[in-house]
Write a protein that holds these residues in place. Sequence first.
Motif: not given
Length: 320
Positions: A175-195
């Motif tokens: 079982p893979v929690n897609l909600t948590q998966l999306c949050q992890d991806v957003a956390e990893m790429l969010g800073a670069g996107a904001e910059d």
Amino acid sequence: MQLPSGWLMTGRDDAWLREQGEILATSFGWGLGLALLLSISFAVFIARRNEARIDRMEQVLHAVGEGRHGLRIRDEGDDDVARLAQSVDEALDQLEAGIASIRQVSTDVAHDLRAPLARLRLRLEPVALDASLPLAQRGEIGKALSDLDQVSETFDAILRLSRMQAGMVEITRLPVNLTQLCQDVAEMLGAGAEDAGQELALELPESISIEGDRELLFQALVNLVDNALRYSPSPARVSIGVHAESQQVVLSVTDNGPGIPDRDLARVRERFVRLDQSRNTQGSGLGLSLVDAIAQIHGGELRLQNLERGLRVEMRFPTL
């Protein structure tokens, strides 16, 4: 008629002839009507059958155009439509063989060049770190090392994709929690996107899960989000969403960039395909191919849809 000996009288009874004529006309009418009805029914049956066979041919050709090269029409008839279908199947066999050969060549090249590239990097790295080397030369060697890293990443992607498409990748379904998966991806790429002046938004339910390999799903989502951020001019908004739909779970990435021309929607998932507007950016043209392969391994599918403004990419998976 009066005769010398008396009168001669004759008569004719035509009722039998009229009855036989009526019977003949009725029989002929019913027979003609029945024959006409049978002929029309048979013609409609043949037309519907041929229409279904032609529809099957169109569906197979459309699916092959989208990359499912293993499909065949397999019409077992012996008429003209069947002979045409058999000719198309033979052409598709040759096409699949050619594609397989090209894939094998790229895989072999990637495999054979990985070791020399690694050795070359090991030889250049100490030189780049040599303090006695002039700064300009160290910079050039650093650029060469960066190029080597990009080539190595491309070769690694080719090998991963080849293994997936050959069915050599076995996944452990958990079982893979897609909600948590999306949050992890957003956390990893969010800073670069904001910059870069871009917005990375989340549209997620509290929790929704599927069975699959978390590492592969994470890689697929990172590829989709990275593509959206890379090809959407700033200021851009990229949204990651998850929702349940019928018997499927839909993981989507939506941007407000330029989208993809409709004529290219099918071929962008093929190996090394890069559209003209992406030629001035880094990349190998393997991102969507990897995402498509990961979706298929999980029993899902990849869909691309142009919006009024932007592109929506969906990975659809069966529910638990």
